[in-house]
Design a protein around this motif. Structure first.
Motif, PDB file in Angstrom:
ATOM      1  N   LYS A 220     -57.687  -2.414   8.222  1.00  9.75           N
ATOM      2  CA  LYS A 220     -58.935  -2.653   7.505  1.00  9.75           C
ATOM      3  C   LYS A 220     -58.919  -1.921   6.159  1.00  9.75           C
ATOM      4  CE  LYS A 220     -63.809  -2.850   8.781  1.00  9.75           C
ATOM      5  NZ  LYS A 220     -64.812  -2.282   9.681  1.00  9.75           N
TER       6      LYS A 220
ATOM      7  N   LEU B 240     -64.211   4.403   2.991  1.00 13.30           N
ATOM      8  CA  LEU B 240     -63.202   3.350   3.090  1.00 13.30           C
ATOM      9  C   LEU B 240     -63.753   2.051   3.674  1.00 13.30           C
ATOM     10  CD1 LEU B 240     -60.245   5.530   4.410  1.00 13.30           C
ATOM     11  CD2 LEU B 240     -60.462   4.532   2.146  1.00 13.30           C
ATOM     12  N   GLY B 241     -65.051   2.035   3.969  1.00 12.99           N
ATOM     13  CA  GLY B 241     -65.644   0.807   4.483  1.00 12.99           C
ATOM     14  C   GLY B 241     -65.236   0.487   5.907  1.00 12.99           C
ATOM     15  N   LEU B 242     -64.822   1.500   6.660  1.00  6.31           N
ATOM     16  CA  LEU B 242     -64.386   1.246   8.033  1.00  6.31           C
ATOM     17  C   LEU B 242     -65.550   1.245   9.008  1.00  6.31           C
ATOM     18  CD1 LEU B 242     -61.156   3.457   8.099  1.00  6.31           C
ATOM     19  CD2 LEU B 242     -61.366   1.012   7.641  1.00  6.31           C
ATOM     20  N   ILE B 243     -66.667   1.835   8.591  1.00  7.60           N
ATOM     21  CA  ILE B 243     -67.848   1.803   9.449  1.00  7.60           C
ATOM     22  C   ILE B 243     -69.036   1.346   8.620  1.00  7.60           C
ATOM     23  CG2 ILE B 243     -67.170   3.555  11.140  1.00  7.60           C
ATOM     24  CD1 ILE B 243     -68.665   5.594   9.471  1.00  7.60           C
TER      25      ILE B 243
ATOM     26  N   ARG C 109     -46.287   6.742   5.647  1.00  9.81           N
ATOM     27  CA  ARG C 109     -46.917   5.426   5.572  1.00  9.81           C
ATOM     28  C   ARG C 109     -47.928   5.380   4.427  1.00  9.81           C
ATOM     29  NH1 ARG C 109     -50.578   3.051  10.461  1.00  9.81           N
ATOM     30  NH2 ARG C 109     -51.932   4.716   9.731  1.00  9.81           N
TER      31      ARG C 109
ATOM     32  N   PHE D 167     -56.491   1.178  10.012  1.00 13.17           N
ATOM     33  CA  PHE D 167     -55.581   1.235   8.871  1.00 13.17           C
ATOM     34  C   PHE D 167     -55.475  -0.142   8.220  1.00 13.17           C
ATOM     35  CE2 PHE D 167     -51.292   1.131   6.964  1.00 13.17           C
ATOM     36  CZ  PHE D 167     -51.440   2.171   6.071  1.00 13.17           C
TER      37      PHE D 167
ATOM     38  N   TYR E 276     -54.719   5.784   3.089  1.00 14.35           N
ATOM     39  CA  TYR E 276     -55.493   6.405   4.170  1.00 14.35           C
ATOM     40  C   TYR E 276     -54.559   6.927   5.255  1.00 14.35           C
ATOM     41  CZ  TYR E 276     -58.652   6.349   8.276  1.00 14.35           C
ATOM     42  OH  TYR E 276     -59.368   6.654   9.411  1.00 14.35           O
TER      43      TYR E 276
ATOM     44  N   GLY F 154     -47.452   0.513   5.636  1.00 17.21           N
ATOM     45  CA  GLY F 154     -48.064   0.929   4.382  1.00 17.21           C
ATOM     46  C   GLY F 154     -47.893  -0.102   3.274  1.00 17.21           C
TER      47      GLY F 154
ATOM     48  N   ARG G  47     -58.933  -1.395  -3.627  1.00 19.80           N
ATOM     49  CA  ARG G  47     -58.323  -1.069  -2.336  1.00 19.80           C
ATOM     50  C   ARG G  47     -56.854  -0.686  -2.426  1.00 19.80           C
ATOM     51  NH1 ARG G  47     -61.669  -4.563   1.530  1.00 19.80           N
ATOM     52  NH2 ARG G  47     -62.646  -2.906   2.735  1.00 19.80           N
TER      53      ARG G  47
ATOM     54  N   PHE H 136     -57.287  -5.943   4.949  1.00 18.86           N
ATOM     55  CA  PHE H 136     -57.153  -7.086   5.849  1.00 18.86           C
ATOM     56  C   PHE H 136     -58.458  -7.284   6.607  1.00 18.86           C
ATOM     57  CE2 PHE H 136     -52.736  -6.089   5.188  1.00 18.86           C
ATOM     58  CZ  PHE H 136     -52.112  -7.325   5.213  1.00 18.86           C
TER      59      PHE H 136
ATOM     60  N   TYR I 207     -65.204   0.086  -4.813  1.00 17.47           N
ATOM     61  CA  TYR I 207     -64.074   0.348  -3.919  1.00 17.47           C
ATOM     62  C   TYR I 207     -63.329  -0.930  -3.539  1.00 17.47           C
ATOM     63  CZ  TYR I 207     -61.642   0.985   0.442  1.00 17.47           C
ATOM     64  OH  TYR I 207     -60.686   0.935   1.429  1.00 17.47           O
TER      65      TYR I 207
ATOM     66  N   LYS J 281     -47.323  -9.932  12.068  1.00 10.75           N
ATOM     67  CA  LYS J 281     -47.540  -8.666  11.381  1.00 10.75           C
ATOM     68  C   LYS J 281     -48.987  -8.210  11.519  1.00 10.75           C
ATOM     69  CE  LYS J 281     -47.755  -8.397   6.461  1.00 10.75           C
ATOM     70  NZ  LYS J 281     -48.294  -9.736   6.364  1.00 10.75           N
TER      71      LYS J 281
ATOM     72  N   PRO K 240     -55.123   8.218   8.874  1.00 10.89           N
ATOM     73  CA  PRO K 240     -56.096   8.474   9.940  1.00 10.89           C
ATOM     74  C   PRO K 240     -55.690   9.683  10.778  1.00 10.89           C
ATOM     75  CG  PRO K 240     -55.041   6.303  10.195  1.00 10.89           C
ATOM     76  CD  PRO K 240     -54.285   7.057   9.148  1.00 10.89           C
TER      77      PRO K 240
ATOM     78  N   GLN L 201     -47.709   3.445   0.259  1.00  8.33           N
ATOM     79  CA  GLN L 201     -48.772   2.628  -0.338  1.00  8.33           C
ATOM     80  C   GLN L 201     -48.827   2.822  -1.852  1.00  8.33           C
ATOM     81  OE1 GLN L 201     -51.944   3.786   2.952  1.00  8.33           O
ATOM     82  NE2 GLN L 201     -52.714   2.065   1.767  1.00  8.33           N
TER      83      GLN L 201
ATOM     84  N   LEU M 107     -56.470  -1.405   4.376  1.00 11.99           N
ATOM     85  CA  LEU M 107     -55.594  -2.112   3.445  1.00 11.99           C
ATOM     86  C   LEU M 107     -56.261  -3.366   2.894  1.00 11.99           C
ATOM     87  CD1 LEU M 107     -52.159  -2.009   5.332  1.00 11.99           C
ATOM     88  CD2 LEU M 107     -52.868  -0.600   3.409  1.00 11.99           C
TER      89      LEU M 107
ATOM     90  N   TYR N 234     -48.022  -3.409   3.903  1.00 10.06           N
ATOM     91  CA  TYR N 234     -48.668  -4.662   4.302  1.00 10.06           C
ATOM     92  C   TYR N 234     -49.750  -5.105   3.312  1.00 10.06           C
ATOM     93  CZ  TYR N 234     -46.511  -4.715   8.985  1.00 10.06           C
ATOM     94  OH  TYR N 234     -45.636  -4.769  10.037  1.00 10.06           O
ATOM     95  N   GLY N 235     -50.458  -4.128   2.751  1.00 15.80           N
ATOM     96  CA  GLY N 235     -51.526  -4.474   1.816  1.00 15.80           C
ATOM     97  C   GLY N 235     -51.002  -5.262   0.631  1.00 15.80           C
TER      98      GLY N 235
ATOM     99  N   PHE O 182     -47.086   9.343   9.566  1.00 15.03           N
ATOM    100  CA  PHE O 182     -48.342   8.837   9.004  1.00 15.03           C
ATOM    101  C   PHE O 182     -48.421   9.111   7.501  1.00 15.03           C
ATOM    102  CE2 PHE O 182     -51.999   7.998  12.187  1.00 15.03           C
ATOM    103  CZ  PHE O 182     -51.302   6.900  12.654  1.00 15.03           C
TER     104      PHE O 182
ATOM    105  N   LYS P 192     -64.401   7.558   6.611  1.00 14.07           N
ATOM    106  CA  LYS P 192     -64.447   6.185   7.107  1.00 14.07           C
ATOM    107  C   LYS P 192     -65.506   5.366   6.372  1.00 14.07           C
ATOM    108  CE  LYS P 192     -62.385   6.504  11.641  1.00 14.07           C
ATOM    109  NZ  LYS P 192     -62.525   6.208  13.064  1.00 14.07           N
TER     110      LYS P 192
END
Lengths: 261, 373
Positions: free
Chosen positions: B176, A57-60, A156, B174, A83, A105, A78, B180, A74, B163, A85, A160, B178, A107-108, A153, A54
């Motif tokens: 984040k 990936l810059g999630l925290i 997905r 997830f 990822y 997957g 992106r 967003f 990073y 979306k 989870p 990507q 990507l 959406y990015g 998952f 995390k």
């Protein structure tokens, strides 16, 4: 471009530190992962395996540290990172279909506000075919078994179309068939020179599934090719000398020495 | 019929019904997201916290224009939400405790201000207390227009960011990963939920408004497995509850609007929980009962078959009492035997003598095959 990627490390982590209420959960991690390897992150509960992913990936929020992917920061890379989870991190009773989840997957690449196109859906179906779940595309996700959820998952992440994959316990609670299927997909990714980092809890399968390993317990104990660093000495340091964990590796050492070549 | 005519021609009733419909629709739509994000209680906090906002907005401006009061309520609700999130992020207090503290402190403060205002000679303040339990009868054309515009914008924003909001609700991390800005999406969606709550305050009141956020969404979830379907149904349920409640309370002048609207929503939830196909409790019971019955029948048939096998004749009859002793599912197998007879799988050969028919024997063989025994 692939050539320069190969010379650079797929993942470079420098001085990564994460603290929670002043207590360090990851301490000064340096990590280099070459491109095209399957790497397992192993360590006891609370060692910070999920936190490491995390944080990369810059999630925290991190207290310190830098991460670069394929030679660049990073944030610029992106869309080359995928990822997966932990399966338990989402509500599987959410009112949505399998195909819908896999399409996320994309959406990015789609970006804000715009809707998924026909092509996006087709790519999602292809990813579902790869994990053997295309006949489930219209299923409501709550009707899936644990193994099927994990495959969704995975699909997905495949959609990507990234170069570096981070997967958090993809083998957690899946059936034997799914486990084999996931391993096949991981190997297929490696054949295409993708880099895959997997948080893994089953020490007995590390040598069979992975060629690179990181032993983690708040600090990095060791990282490198499985043959070089996955030994009982490092495991003892990582797991604090708990015998139960040492037994399988001891026997693994023996089986390996018996293998010809 | 008379009522229907009144709904169209009666100015007050038309406004009340329209206003309640808009409120129900917007609350139903945004409530679905609140429910799916497991933030149902947020509605409770925001609506209670809105009370001081309403009073302060009036004290500052001296106006009771709906937009002014809605803005005050929204701001207070927004501050309360922020306080809850700050508390959770920076202390060891858990989400539900933080919510409870903020909710009651804001609400208490609102009550103090309201009481204080009522003791002043300012006659214009009369009517602010309707925000406590709501008063749909007080809705005028201007209010309905304001509610429709604000609510309409919220629904348009939901469609535009469909979306992103779906991803935020299902798997925010997830999104984040990507790239967003999920924080922005979160703030926007929470703001819209706050708006949905405050535009209903005048009608339903701060005490009960959270029910309008939760109830239609919870009911809608029972009927569908698609997000779009759930939100459309939730909006419909909200609107129906709103119109029904408003109409009933205005026809019966001594009934309060807010509570009646909420009761309407409650009826919809109850019916949905009980009778929705697939998820409904009643259908689950029926399925379990059918499964149980099927299992009992199979068990009795296998018993009959096993008994008969001792005699090398599949149709050898046995006494009911013997079967009763063998079966370990329930003590009495007469009903099950009779059900088997109805289906032509067993036959009664004496007052209490039973044997399998040919069809019954064939069925047992296939049961034993599929179970691998």
């Amino acid at each position: 471009m692939p050539l320069t990627d190969q010379r650079r490390h797929a993942i470079e982590v420098r001085d990564l530190t994460v603290a929670y209420h002043e207590k360090p959960v990851l301490w000064d991690i340096d990590l280099d992962v070459p491109a095209g390897v399957l790497m397992a992150i192993v360590g006891p509960n609370g060692a910070g395996k999920t936190t490491l992913i995390k944080a990369i990936l810059g999630l925290i929020r991190t207290a310190a540290g830098e991460v670069s992917i394929l030679g660049h920061k990073y944030k610029r890379q992106r869309n080359r990172v995928a990822y997966v989870p932990q399966r338990g991190s989402v509500d599987w009773d959410f009112p949505t279909s399998v195909l819908d989840v896999v399409t996320m997957g994309r959406y990015g690449r789609i970006g804000w506000v715009r809707r998924p196109s026909r092509t996006d859906k087709d790519l999602a179906v292809k990813a579902l075919e790869k994990v053997g779940m295309d006949q489930f595309r219209k299923r409501q996700i709550s009707e899936l078994s644990g193994g099927q959820q994990q495959r969704v998952f995975l699909a997905r992440a495949l959609v990507q179309d990234a170069d570096v994959y981070f997967m958090d316990e993809p083998f957690q609670g899946v059936d034997a068939v799914t486990e084999r299927a996931i391993v096949e997909i991981l190997r297929d990714l490696r054949r295409h020179n993708k880099t895959v980092v997997v948080v893994h809890h089953d020490l007995q399968t590390v040598e069979e599934y992975f060629d690179y390993v990181m032993l983690l317990n708040i600090r990095k104990i060791a990282s490198g090719p499985v043959a070089e660093v996955f030994n009982s000495e490092n495991l003892r340091i990582t797991y604090g000398g708990r015998v139960a964990f040492l037994k399988p590796t001891a026997s693994a050492d023996i089986t390996q020495s018996q293998k010809p070549g | 019929m008379d009522l229907l005519q009144q709904l169209i021609t009666d100015y007050t009733l038309r406004n009340v019904a329209l206003g309640s419909a808009v409120l129900g629709m917007v609350a139903g739509t945004l409530g679905s997201f609140a429910l799916l994000r497991q933030q149902s209680l947020l509605g409770d906090a925001v609506s209670h916290a809105a009370l001081p906002g309403v009073v302060i907005a009036y004290m500052l401006t001296g106006s009771k224009a709906p937009l002014v009061l809605i803005l005050g309520a929204a701001l207070a609700g927004w501050v309360a939400t922020g306080l809850v999130m700050l508390t959770v992020a920076n202390t060891r207090i858990k989400y539900d405790s933080a919510l409870g503290i903020v909710l009651s402190v804001f609400f208490g403060f609102g009550l103090v201000l309201l009481t204080f205002l009522q003791k002043t000679p300012d006659a214009n303040q009369a009517g602010l207390d309707t925000f406590l339990f709501g008063q749909a009868a007080a809705l005028v054309h201007r209010d309905v227009i304001t509610m429709s515009i604000v609510g309409g914008i919220s629904i348009v924003l939901i469609i535009v960011f469909w979306k992103e909001f779906k991803m935020l609700s299902f798997d925010s991390d997830f999104g984040k990963s990507l790239g967003f800005n999920m924080r922005f999406a979160d703030i926007l969606l929470t703001a819209l939920i706050v708006i949905a709550i405050v535009i209903g305050l005048q009608t339903v009141g701060v005490v009960l408004m959270s029910a309008m956020i939760i109830a239609p969404a919870a009911a809608a979830r029972q009927w569908t497995n698609r997000l779009s379907g759930m939100i459309a149904l939730s909006a419909l349920f909200g609107a129906v509850a709103g119109v029904a409640g408003a109409t009933i309370s205005s026809v019966q002048s001594n009934l309060p609007t807010g509570p009646v609207v909420v009761l309407g929503a409650g009826v919809i939830v109850t019916v949905s929980i009980l009778f929705a196909p697939a998820r409904g409790v009643v259908w689950t019971w029926i399925r379990q009962w059918r499964n149980g019955k099927r299992l009992r029948m199979e068990a009795v048939m296998v018993d009959l078959f096993t008994l008969a096998a001792h005699h090398h004749r599949a149709d050898y009859p046995h006494d009911e009492a013997v079967i009763n002793m063998m079966t370990n599912i329930t003590g009495r197998s007469l009903k099950t035997l009779e059900a088997l007879e109805d289906r032509g799988l067993a036959t009664r050969l004496g007052p209490s003598q039973w044997a399998l028919t040919d069809a019954g024997v064939a069925r047992v063989r296939s049961i034993l095959e599929t179970s691998g025994a």
